[in-house]
Write a protein that holds these residues in place. Structure first.
Motif, short mmCIF file in Angstrom:
data_model
loop_
_atom_site.label_atom_id
_atom_site.label_comp_id
_atom_site.label_asym_id
_atom_site.label_seq_id
_atom_site.Cartn_x
_atom_site.Cartn_y
_atom_site.Cartn_z
N VAL A 128 9.10 -10.41 -3.74
CA VAL A 128 8.66 -11.41 -2.78
C VAL A 128 7.17 -11.65 -2.98
O VAL A 128 6.44 -10.78 -3.48
N SER A 129 6.72 -12.82 -2.61
CA SER A 129 5.28 -13.12 -2.57
C SER A 129 4.97 -13.85 -1.28
O SER A 129 5.84 -14.49 -0.68
N GLY A 130 3.74 -13.74 -0.81
CA GLY A 130 3.38 -14.39 0.45
C GLY A 130 1.99 -14.02 0.88
O GLY A 130 1.16 -13.58 0.07
N ASN A 131 1.74 -14.15 2.18
CA ASN A 131 0.41 -13.87 2.73
C ASN A 131 0.58 -13.28 4.11
O ASN A 131 1.65 -13.36 4.73
N PHE A 132 -0.47 -12.67 4.61
CA PHE A 132 -0.46 -12.16 5.97
C PHE A 132 -0.74 -13.31 6.93
O PHE A 132 -1.51 -14.22 6.63
N THR A 133 -0.11 -13.27 8.08
CA THR A 133 -0.33 -14.31 9.08
C THR A 133 -0.74 -13.67 10.40
O THR A 133 -0.30 -12.57 10.73
N GLY A 134 -1.58 -14.35 11.11
CA GLY A 134 -1.97 -13.90 12.44
C GLY A 134 -2.99 -12.79 12.46
O GLY A 134 -3.37 -12.31 13.53
N VAL A 135 -3.45 -12.36 11.29
CA VAL A 135 -4.44 -11.30 11.24
C VAL A 135 -5.26 -11.47 9.96
O VAL A 135 -4.75 -11.93 8.94
N THR A 136 -6.52 -11.11 10.03
CA THR A 136 -7.39 -11.18 8.86
C THR A 136 -7.48 -9.80 8.21
O THR A 136 -7.84 -8.82 8.87
N MET A 137 -7.13 -9.73 6.94
CA MET A 137 -7.22 -8.47 6.23
C MET A 137 -8.66 -8.12 5.92
O MET A 137 -9.40 -8.92 5.35
N ASN A 138 -9.07 -6.93 6.31
CA ASN A 138 -10.42 -6.43 6.00
C ASN A 138 -10.33 -4.90 5.92
O ASN A 138 -10.74 -4.19 6.82
N THR A 139 -9.79 -4.43 4.81
CA THR A 139 -9.47 -3.01 4.67
C THR A 139 -10.73 -2.15 4.72
O THR A 139 -11.71 -2.43 4.02
N LEU A 140 -10.70 -1.14 5.55
CA LEU A 140 -11.80 -0.17 5.57
C LEU A 140 -11.55 0.89 4.50
O LEU A 140 -10.44 1.12 4.05
N SER A 141 -12.61 1.53 4.07
CA SER A 141 -12.49 2.56 3.03
C SER A 141 -12.27 3.93 3.67
O SER A 141 -12.56 4.15 4.84
N GLY A 142 -11.74 4.84 2.87
CA GLY A 142 -11.55 6.22 3.32
C GLY A 142 -10.17 6.49 3.87
O GLY A 142 -9.30 5.62 3.96
N ASN A 143 -9.95 7.75 4.23
CA ASN A 143 -8.69 8.23 4.84
C ASN A 143 -7.49 8.03 3.93
O ASN A 143 -6.37 7.82 4.41
N PHE A 144 -7.69 8.09 2.62
CA PHE A 144 -6.58 7.87 1.70
C PHE A 144 -5.54 8.98 1.86
O PHE A 144 -5.87 10.17 1.87
N ALA A 145 -4.29 8.59 1.99
CA ALA A 145 -3.21 9.56 2.18
C ALA A 145 -1.99 9.10 1.41
O ALA A 145 -1.71 7.91 1.29
N ILE A 146 -1.25 10.05 0.91
CA ILE A 146 0.03 9.81 0.26
C ILE A 146 1.11 10.49 1.10
O ILE A 146 1.01 11.67 1.41
#
Length: 456
Positions: A135-153
Motif C-alpha cells: 500500500v502507499s499513502g499519507n498520514f491524515t489529520g496529523v503532522t508527522m514530526n518524529t522526535l529522536s531517541g527511545n529506539f526500541a525493538i
C-alpha cells in the motif's frame, strides 16, 4: 627471577551462529538501544524479517504487535511505529494517525517487511511485504514530526504492545529506498555496510534454542548502538535466540567461545588478557567480512609463593603437585622433593618449586631459608621476547657486559650454551625442544641473571 606467565588454553562450547533471530514472548520482551532514529520529516526506510502467528485483529480480541519504534508518545505525530495490526498486516503510525497494509503476515512464515517514507513524494509512505508493494499513502489529520531517541525493538515507546514471534535483520536507513534496492538485499546480510545504512541489527548472537543467559546484547554494526535485551528467558525455544530467516550470511559470522587460561590468555587477534571477563575480537574471514569472536574467559592463577620457617621451605598452595628444584645446581630436581614442604639438603642453598594445581602449572622464584626469593624484587636487565614463544626467542642483554648464557630445562638439564657474549642480543632456537618451562641463565661480570621462558 622475573615472573613470566604460563598459558594453558582450553576451548570449549564453540558455537558458530550463521543465521539467528530473536523470539519475543509477547508479554514483556523488548530491546532498548541508544540509536536515535531519524527525526523530523526526513526520509527513511525501515526493514525487518518477521515470523508470527499472533492475533493482531482488535475485532477478534487481538492487539497491535510492534516490530520497532522510536520518538515519543506525545505530542501527536512524534513517534514512528512500525507494527502489525489490522488484518494481520503491517502498519506505520505516528501517533494520531497511521497507514495500514492488506497482506497478512501472521501465518507463521518468515516475511520481509519494509516501510519507506519519502517526503518528496505525493504519497510519501509505502509499505512492502516480500518485495511487493502492499500500500502507499499519507498520514491524515496529523503532522508527522518524529522526535529522536527511545529506539526500541519489540515494543512501543510508551512500553505497550510487545511483539510476539521472531524478528531478524532489523535495518534503518536515512534515505527512501527504491523497491529494486530493497528486493536486491532481502536475501542476504551485508558484509560491507552501505553508506546510507544507519542502524543494523543482525541478531546472530547466542545459540539457537540453547542456554544463553549471558547473551544479553544485540550488536549493532553501524554505530555500535548495541541493543540491550530486557526480560528474555534466554533458554528454550521461546523468549530466546532462535534459528533465523533463510538468508545468506555472506561470510559474516559471530563465534561464541568459552576459554579457560592459566595466568593469561592470548586472543586470536594477539591481545593478551590477564583477568576473567567477556572480550570481543574482530577478524576478517576469507570473504573479507568481519567475524566477531566473543570470548567468555576465566583466568586462573597458581600461588607459587613460598614461606621459610626454621629449616623448611613450604609452598603456600595446598593440595597441589610439587617438584622442588635446586637453583644453585642448574635447577636439578631435588631427590624426594615432591611434597609441599622441603627440608633443603643444603641449608645455605636456594630452591624453587613447580606447583601444578587445577590444570595450571607455574614455578616460583628461588628461595633460601632466610625467606628471600632470589631475584624476586630485582628488575633484571635480561629481557626475552616473545615469551611465551613457539621456538625462536631473542635474549636482550644490553648493558650487562661480557658473559656466557645457558638454557636449562625444568629438570636442570643444560640444553644450550653461548660463550663470550657482549652487549646486545642473542637469538635462541628452541623449536626442536619439547613444550614446557625453560630457564635462561646469564652470568656476566660477577652477576647472575635468570629469566623463565615458556615454550608453547
Amino acid at each position: 627471577m622475573k615472573r613470566k606467565l604460563l598459558t594453558l588454553l582450553c576451548l570449549a562450547g564453540l558455537h558458530l551462529s550463521a543465521q539467528n533471530a530473536l523470539n519475543f514472548d509477547g508479554v514483556d520482551d523488548y530491546i532498548s538501544s541508544s540509536f536515535s532514529g531519524i527525526s523530523g520529516t526526513s526520509a527513511r526506510t525501515v526493514e525487518a524479517w518477521v515470523r508470527t502467528t499472533a492475533n493482531t485483529v482488535p475485532a477478534n480480541g487481538g492487539k497491535q504487535k510492534v516490530i520497532l519504534d522510536w520518538g515519543a508518545a506525545s505530542p501527536l505525530g512524534s513517534r514512528f511505529t512500525f507494527n502489525v495490526l489490522f488484518n494481520g498486516a503491517i502498519r506505520v503510525e505516528v501517533g494520531g494517525n497511521g497507514l495500514s497494509g492488506n497482506i497478512d503476515v501472521t501465518d507463521g512464515q518468515w516475511h520481509h517487511v519494509a516501510a519507506v517514507y519519502d517526503p518528496s513524494s505525493t504519497n510519501p509512505l509505502k509499505l512492502y511485504v516480500d518485495g511487493v508493494l502492499d500500500v502507499s499513502g499519507n498520514f491524515t489529520g496529523v503532522t508527522m514530526n518524529t522526535l529522536s531517541g527511545n529506539f526500541a525493538i519489540g515494543r512501543r515507546v510508551d512500553g505497550v504492545n510487545t511483539f510476539e514471534g521472531d524478528i531478524d535483520e532489523v535495518k534503518v536507513w536515512n534515505v527512501a529506498r527504491s523497491l529494486s534496492n530493497i528486493v536486491a538485499d532481502t536475501a542476504a546480510e551485508y558484509c560491507t555496510l552501505p553508506t546510507d545504512l544507519v542502524a543494523y541489527y543482525r541478531f546472530n548472537e547466542g545459540t539457537a534454542g540453547g542456554a544463553n543467559s549471558g547473551k544479553t546484547s544485540a550488536y549493532e554494526d553501524v554505530a555500535m548502538a548495541n541493543g540491550v535485551l530486557h526480560n528474555f528467558s534466554l533458554s528454550g525455544s521461546s523468549s530466546n535466540w532462535v534459528n533465523g530467516a533463510n538468508i545468506t550470511a555472506q561470510g559474516a559470522s559471530f563465534v561464541s567461545v568459552t576459554a579457560s587460561a592459566c595466568n593469561q590468555y592470548i586472543s586470536p587477534t594477539g591481545m593478551t588478557y590477564d583477568s576473567s571477563g567477556v572480550y570481543l575480537d574482530t577478524l576478517q574471514n576469507v570473504y573479507s567480512c568481519d567475524s566477531v569472536i566473543e570470548t567468555t574467559l576465566t583466568v586462573k592463577y597458581v600461588d607459587v609463593s613460598v614461606t621459610a620457617t626454621g629449616t623448611d621451605l613450604t609452598a603456600n598452595r595446598t593440595n597441589a603437585t610439587y617438584r622442588w628444584m635446586d637453583c644453585n645446581d642448574n635447577y636439578k630436581l631435588v631427590p624426594g622433593g615432591t611434597r609441599q614442604t622441603l627440608t633443603p639438603p643444603d641449608p645455605n642453598g636456594s630452591y624453587a618449586v613447580s606447583v601444578d594445581y587445577g590444570g595450571c602449572k607455574d614455578t616460583s622464584a628461588c628461595y633460601s631459608l632466610d625467606g628471600v626469593g632470589l631475584f624476586e624484587n630485582e628488575v633484571s636487565t635480561l629481557k626475552l621476547f616473545p615469551n611465551p614463544t613457539k621456538g625462536i626467542v631473542k635474549v636482550s642483554h644490553q648493558s650487562i657486559g661480557t658473559g656466557k648464557l645457558a638454557v636449562f630445562s625444568v629438570t636442570g638439564q643444560m640444553i644450550l650454551t653461548f660463550e663470550d657474549l657482549g652487549n646486545g642480543e642473542t637469538e635462541i632456537d628452541l623449536s626442536s625442544q619439547s613444550k614446557g618451562i625453560y630457564f635462561i641463565k646469564l652470568e656476566a661480570e660477577g652477576e647472575t641473571f635468570v629469566e623463565r621462558l615458556i615454550l608453547d
